[in-house]
Scaffold this motif. Structure first.
Motif, PDB file in Angstrom:
ATOM      1  N   GLN A  81       0.821  -1.206   0.000  1.00  0.00           N
ATOM      2  CA  GLN A  81       0.000   0.000   0.000  1.00  0.00           C
ATOM      3  C   GLN A  81       0.861   1.264   0.000  1.00  0.00           C
ATOM      4  N   VAL A  82       1.977   1.230   0.751  1.00  0.00           N
ATOM      5  CA  VAL A  82       2.869   2.391   0.752  1.00  0.00           C
ATOM      6  C   VAL A  82       3.432   2.633  -0.650  1.00  0.00           C
ATOM      7  N   LEU A  83       3.822   1.571  -1.328  1.00  0.00           N
ATOM      8  CA  LEU A  83       4.375   1.741  -2.673  1.00  0.00           C
ATOM      9  C   LEU A  83       3.339   2.234  -3.661  1.00  0.00           C
ATOM     10  N   SER A  84       2.111   1.706  -3.584  1.00  0.00           N
ATOM     11  CA  SER A  84       1.093   2.103  -4.548  1.00  0.00           C
ATOM     12  C   SER A  84       0.656   3.549  -4.330  1.00  0.00           C
ATOM     13  N   ILE A  85       0.392   3.898  -3.067  1.00  0.00           N
ATOM     14  CA  ILE A  85      -0.048   5.272  -2.786  1.00  0.00           C
ATOM     15  C   ILE A  85       1.136   6.252  -2.887  1.00  0.00           C
ATOM     16  N   GLY A  86       2.283   5.849  -2.318  1.00  0.00           N
ATOM     17  CA  GLY A  86       3.456   6.718  -2.354  1.00  0.00           C
ATOM     18  C   GLY A  86       3.980   6.930  -3.763  1.00  0.00           C
ATOM     19  N   GLY A  87       3.795   5.925  -4.640  1.00  0.00           N
ATOM     20  CA  GLY A  87       4.253   6.087  -6.013  1.00  0.00           C
ATOM     21  C   GLY A  87       3.507   7.201  -6.725  1.00  0.00           C
ATOM     22  N   PHE A  88       2.167   7.204  -6.554  1.00  0.00           N
ATOM     23  CA  PHE A  88       1.386   8.295  -7.152  1.00  0.00           C
ATOM     24  C   PHE A  88       1.793   9.649  -6.551  1.00  0.00           C
ATOM     25  N   ALA A  89       1.977   9.657  -5.217  1.00  0.00           N
ATOM     26  CA  ALA A  89       2.388  10.917  -4.576  1.00  0.00           C
ATOM     27  C   ALA A  89       3.763  11.358  -5.063  1.00  0.00           C
ATOM     28  N   PHE A  90       4.660  10.394  -5.261  1.00  0.00           N
ATOM     29  CA  PHE A  90       6.007  10.719  -5.742  1.00  0.00           C
ATOM     30  C   PHE A  90       5.950  11.380  -7.116  1.00  0.00           C
ATOM     31  N   VAL A  91       5.186  10.784  -8.021  1.00  0.00           N
ATOM     32  CA  VAL A  91       5.074  11.336  -9.367  1.00  0.00           C
ATOM     33  C   VAL A  91       4.438  12.723  -9.323  1.00  0.00           C
ATOM     34  N   ALA A  92       3.401  12.882  -8.489  1.00  0.00           N
ATOM     35  CA  ALA A  92       2.734  14.182  -8.404  1.00  0.00           C
ATOM     36  C   ALA A  92       3.670  15.253  -7.840  1.00  0.00           C
ATOM     37  N   VAL A  93       4.432  14.899  -6.810  1.00  0.00           N
ATOM     38  CA  VAL A  93       5.342  15.876  -6.207  1.00  0.00           C
ATOM     39  C   VAL A  93       6.436  16.273  -7.191  1.00  0.00           C
TER      40      VAL A  93
END
Length: 381
Positions: A81-93
């Protein structure tokens, strides 16, 4: 040749692009580090579950998991879950950082574009343009102010050069016009006798000598301005004044001038030939721009830092607001054109020679009429 020219002009991405890439890379690195730390910490925290009796089954997301594998299953699920949610956040940031960096650097570098555009528009005829950047006094504003100050100096230099060329052309044209007129008048007279030819030759010789003096003065001024001295040695200014005084002694005697000369030695460091020219120019001005029966006072002095030569003379009244203009080429007291027996470059050469010696020169108007010029040069050890 064209390929070489293209390779020279190809300098890679611009400053805005490089700053945007750098900021984006920094944000991506920090965001990636935070994502990795979150992945590690979440996995360790979730894996620390209470121990259950062996053989117990626990349902996780609809799947029965043995108790001894519960911690590992929860850890894998949390990390996923951290990778899936954090991945989207990473790309957005990262995308937001790139967009923000591109916008901010564009606004910050806009004054630099103004400086570049002003530099492209500049020419010898458009030096009056200025950036006049408003806003906070940051590094870019200081750069724009420095560019404007440089333009002020360039405009002053170009204006001075134009005046110098115009004045020099006028001064050179005068003796040439005299020569041509005398030749035309004499050649058009079929009855010109020997006396007329001799008179014409005397006029031509005088005009030629004047043009020669002007050219020599121009060459000396060009060699003196902005150059480094090739010779530096101790020089006695009193001795140089004595030599220069002998050159104008006859003219001073004819005009009845009283000359008071210095006697104490005063040693400076510099080029003897150039300093002798300085003394000669000052004395020639003091004699030629004097009044009949006037006076000339020559004094020298020295201290641990400076050696001073001061030449004061009587003469016509010089308005104080015109004193500084006397150091411009082809100017003398009260008028712009020089006298017939001078090139009008004497004080210009004195000022250029003083600057070449890392010294200074100043002039002051005397209340009773006349002028005093003081030259300060580095003192000899």
């Amino acid at each position: 040749m064209r390929a070489a020219a293209r390779s020279i002009t190809r300098r890679g991405p611009g400053l805005r692009t490089r700053l945007t890439l750098l900021a984006t890379a920094l944000v991506a690195a920090v965001s990636g580090l935070l994502l990795w730390l979150g992945w590690v910490l979440v996995g360790n925290v979730v894996a620390a579950v209470p121990r259950l009796p062996a053989g117990t089954l626990v349902r996780v997301h609809g799947v029965d998991v043995p108790a001894e594998m519960l911690g590992e299953a929860l850890r894998d699920s949390a990390r996923q879950q951290v990778l899936s949610i954090g991945g989207f956040a990473f790309v957005a940031v990262v995308l937001a950082a790139a967009l923000l960096a591109w916008t901010v650097t564009g606004r910050v570098l806009r004054p630099l574009h103004d400086v570049t555009a002003a530099a492209h528009r500049l020419s010898a005829e458009s030096l009056d343009e200025r950036i006049a950047l408003s806003g906070p006094r940051d590094e870019v504003a200081r750069l724009a102010d420095t560019f404007d100050a440089m333009l002020d100096r360039l405009q002053a230099a170009f204006d001075s050069q134009r005046r110098f060329v115009a004045n020099a052309s006028h001064e050179l044209r005068t003796p040439l016009s005299v020569i041509r007129t005398e030749l035309d008048v004499t050649l058009s007279d079929p009855g010109a006798d020997e006396a007329e030819l001799r008179r014409m030759a005397d006029v031509v010789r005088e005009a030629t000598a004047r043009a020669e003096r002007l050219v020599e003065a121009l060459l000396l001024l060009a060699r003196t301005e902005g150059v480094e001295l090739a010779v530096r040695e101790p020089v006695d200014l009193t001795e140089l004044v004595g030599r220069a005084l002998r050159a104008v002694e006859q003219e001073a005697r004819q005009r009845g001038l009283r000359i008071k000369c210095c006697e104490e030695p005063a040693f400076a460091v510099g080029d003897p030939a150039l300093l002798e020219r300085v003394a000669g120019n000052l004395l020639e001005n003091a004699v030629r721009h004097n009044v009949d029966g006037g006076w000339v006072e020559i004094s020298t002095g020295s201290d641990p830092q400076w050696t001073t030569l001061r030449i004061a003379s009587s003469g016509p009244q010089v308005p104080p607001d015109q004193v500084e203009s006397l150091f411009e080429p082809f100017r003398r007291a009260g008028v712009q054109r020089t006298a017939r027996n001078g090139a009008g470059l004497g004080l210009s050469i004195v000022q250029a020679a003083a600057k070449a010696h890392h010294g200074r020169v100043r002039a002051e108007s005397l209340l009773a009429g006349g002028l005093a010029v003081t030259v300060q040069l580095p003192a000899a050890p």
